[in-house]
Design a protein around this motif. Structure first.
Motif, PDB file in Angstrom:
ATOM      1  N   ASP A 247       0.843  -1.195   0.000  1.00 17.27           N
ATOM      2  CA  ASP A 247       0.000   0.000   0.000  1.00 17.27           C
ATOM      3  C   ASP A 247       0.879   1.247   0.000  1.00 17.27           C
ATOM      4  O   ASP A 247       2.036   1.228   0.399  1.00 17.27           O
ATOM      5  N   GLY A 248       0.306   2.360  -0.428  1.00 21.84           N
ATOM      6  CA  GLY A 248       0.997   3.643  -0.353  1.00 21.84           C
ATOM      7  C   GLY A 248       1.847   3.957  -1.576  1.00 21.84           C
ATOM      8  O   GLY A 248       2.497   3.078  -2.148  1.00 21.84           O
ATOM      9  N   GLY A 249       1.837   5.218  -1.967  1.00 23.15           N
ATOM     10  CA  GLY A 249       2.669   5.700  -3.060  1.00 23.15           C
ATOM     11  C   GLY A 249       2.339   5.110  -4.407  1.00 23.15           C
ATOM     12  O   GLY A 249       3.216   4.986  -5.273  1.00 23.15           O
ATOM     13  N   ALA A 250       1.112   4.729  -4.586  1.00 19.69           N
ATOM     14  CA  ALA A 250       0.737   4.036  -5.818  1.00 19.69           C
ATOM     15  C   ALA A 250       0.129   5.003  -6.831  1.00 19.69           C
ATOM     16  O   ALA A 250      -0.540   5.965  -6.474  1.00 19.69           O
ATOM     17  N   ASP A 251       0.347   4.693  -8.111  1.00 18.78           N
ATOM     18  CA  ASP A 251      -0.351   5.433  -9.144  1.00 18.78           C
ATOM     19  C   ASP A 251      -1.783   4.910  -9.238  1.00 18.78           C
ATOM     20  O   ASP A 251      -2.176   3.967  -8.544  1.00 18.78           O
ATOM     21  N   ALA A 252      -2.581   5.515 -10.115  1.00 25.44           N
ATOM     22  CA  ALA A 252      -4.007   5.165 -10.165  1.00 25.44           C
ATOM     23  C   ALA A 252      -4.211   3.686 -10.528  1.00 25.44           C
ATOM     24  O   ALA A 252      -5.094   3.016  -9.980  1.00 25.44           O
ATOM     25  N   ARG A 254      -2.159   1.038 -10.005  1.00 26.90           N
ATOM     26  CA  ARG A 254      -1.831   0.140  -8.903  1.00 26.90           C
ATOM     27  C   ARG A 254      -2.774   0.352  -7.722  1.00 26.90           C
ATOM     28  O   ARG A 254      -3.102  -0.597  -6.998  1.00 26.90           O
ATOM     29  N   ALA A 255      -3.221   1.591  -7.522  1.00 28.74           N
ATOM     30  CA  ALA A 255      -4.156   1.854  -6.424  1.00 28.74           C
ATOM     31  C   ALA A 255      -5.450   1.053  -6.606  1.00 28.74           C
ATOM     32  O   ALA A 255      -6.035   0.572  -5.633  1.00 28.74           O
ATOM     33  N   SER A 256      -5.877   0.896  -7.864  1.00 24.72           N
ATOM     34  CA  SER A 256      -7.091   0.109  -8.098  1.00 24.72           C
ATOM     35  C   SER A 256      -6.855  -1.353  -7.768  1.00 24.72           C
ATOM     36  O   SER A 256      -7.745  -2.042  -7.246  1.00 24.72           O
ATOM     37  N   TRP A 257      -5.650  -1.838  -8.053  1.00 25.66           N
ATOM     38  CA  TRP A 257      -5.316  -3.216  -7.685  1.00 25.66           C
ATOM     39  C   TRP A 257      -5.249  -3.382  -6.170  1.00 25.66           C
ATOM     40  O   TRP A 257      -5.705  -4.396  -5.619  1.00 25.66           O
ATOM     41  N   VAL A 258      -4.669  -2.414  -5.499  1.00 22.33           N
ATOM     42  CA  VAL A 258      -4.585  -2.474  -4.028  1.00 22.33           C
ATOM     43  C   VAL A 258      -5.980  -2.557  -3.422  1.00 22.33           C
ATOM     44  O   VAL A 258      -6.236  -3.348  -2.509  1.00 22.33           O
TER      45      VAL A 258
END
Length: 397
Positions: A247-252, A254-258
């Motif tokens: 988690d954290g510091g993700a682009d859009a 990767r954030a959706s995958w998280v």
């Protein structure tokens, strides 16, 4: 001796986690053999060493083996195959085709289980870590000893008597060779070995660990595996969710995958409540070699003992209630509509989806009749009462 079996859907990283757990065991001073029953044989790749058909030392206290299924096949199947070849020869089948026809599908995986038994019984190892075939193949294999046991106890003795009685007539009339005692003896030896495989793998020293990735389809398969493994009496003590995005510091993207993985992880926590649920963060490079595998093991087990066993919740339990007795059998995550139950003499036939197990009733319940059943709180609960006047337990369902 401690035995750990790692299984999961193909491609989830079970070989890597099996290798990492073996490295951690060896680093703790235990003589450890990590053995692959998976035809893909990825263990040597994970450890970055040459494969070996016999136990080969690859580090201090650590040995690796990729099972030579052909050698095992010749040792356990030779007499049976010889008889089948003689029958096909009489039928005029080409010898090369006959050789192929007498190799049973799945023989490699079945005979690899015999090597697991042999190593477990050898007394040479403190820990045996087994990288199993993908989930579906593993479930079929682990169900085989019990299914074969039913055949051996009920069908084979009759076949043997019939063949002995009719052998002279059938041989002259049909010209087809009848099986000799050596063929039946070979089948019985194979059964005895597979039955001992079951004894080893359902013993208190053995645990299964499910490996999955945080994807809904993979979780669904792991849930089914948990149910079916428990149905056949195998202890599942942990689940490892591999390749979790940090988690954290993700682009859009990767954030959706998280976020998607977070939902699956919550479902996994509900599904495997009571198990030791571990996670492994998606790394920036593939863990290959002993040092990287040790680092992976430290992250996954987080200071706890990688060999620690969970509670064994696979046994039958009987309790008394007013006017009846309740037989309870663990069936985690089972849906009542998928469970079927039948009574045959002193046995209960429990079916979950396409898998079936025969449970021998405790002697105290053999004369009782089944009055009802339900799936509740992760258990199959069967209610037994005294048989009605004029009926027998065998007539009730």
């Amino acid at each position: 001796m401690r035995i750990l079996l790692f299984t999961g859907k193909g491609g989830v990283g079970k070989s890597t986690l099996a290798a990492a757990s073996a490295c951690a065991s060896a680093a703790a001073g235990h003589r450890t053999l990590v053995l692959s029953t998976d035809a893909a044989h990825s263990l040597a790749d994970a450890l970055d060493v040459a494969p070996s058909a016999e136990p080969s030392q690859v580090a201090e206290n650590l040995w690796l083996q990729h099972v030579d299924a052909q050698e095992r096949f010749e040792r356990s199947w030779r007499d049976i195959q010889g008889y089948l070849l003689s029958v096909l020869d009489v039928a005029g089948v080409d010898p090369v085709a006959a050789e192929e026809l007498t190799v049973i599908p799945g023989a490699e995986e079945v005979l690899a289980l015999l090597e697991v038994r042999a190593q477990a019984r050898s007394g040479e190892w403190d820990v045996l870590v087994v990288d199993c075939a993908p989930t579906a193949e593993t479930l079929r294999l682990l169900a085989l000893p019990e299914a074969l046991g039913w055949y051996m106890s009920r069908v084979l003795p009759v076949e043997r008597r019939v063949v002995k009685a009719l052998k002279p007539v059938l041989t002259r009339a049909a010209g087809v060779p009848m099986p000799e005692d050596s063929v039946f003896d070979a089948i019985e030896r194979l059964h005895a070995e597979l039955d001992d495989v079951r004894t080893v793998l359902t013993g208190p020293e053995t645990s299964v660990r499910l490996v999955l990735t945080p994807e809904s389809v993979v979780l669904a398969e792991a849930r089914r595996a948990y149910t079916f493994l428990t149905l056949f009496g195998y202890t599942v003590d942990a689940a490892v969710v591999n390749r979790v995005f940090p988690d954290g510091g993700a682009d859009a993207w990767r954030a959706s995958w998280v976020e998607s993985q977070r939902r699956v992880l919550a479902d996994a926590a509900d599904s495997f409540a009571g198990l030791d649920l571990r996670t492994s963060v998606y790394r920036d490079s593939e863990p290959v070699g002993r040092e990287q595998l040790l680092d992976l093991a430290r992250a996954v087990y987080d200071g706890s003992d990688p060999l620690a066993a969970g509670d064994d919740r696979t046994g039958l339990r009987v309790r008394s209630v007013p006017g009846a007795r309740i037989l309870s059998f663990p069936l985690p995550l089972a849906v009542q509509d998928d469970v079927r139950l039948a009574r045959k003499g002193d046995e209960l036939v429990v079916s979950v989806a396409s898998y079936r197990r025969l449970l021998t009733l405790p002697s105290g319940l053999a004369r009782h009749r089944v009055a009802g059943a339900r799936v509740h709180d992760g258990e199959l609960q069967v209610r037994f009462t005294e048989p009605d006047a004029g009926t027998t337990p065998q007539e009730s369902t």
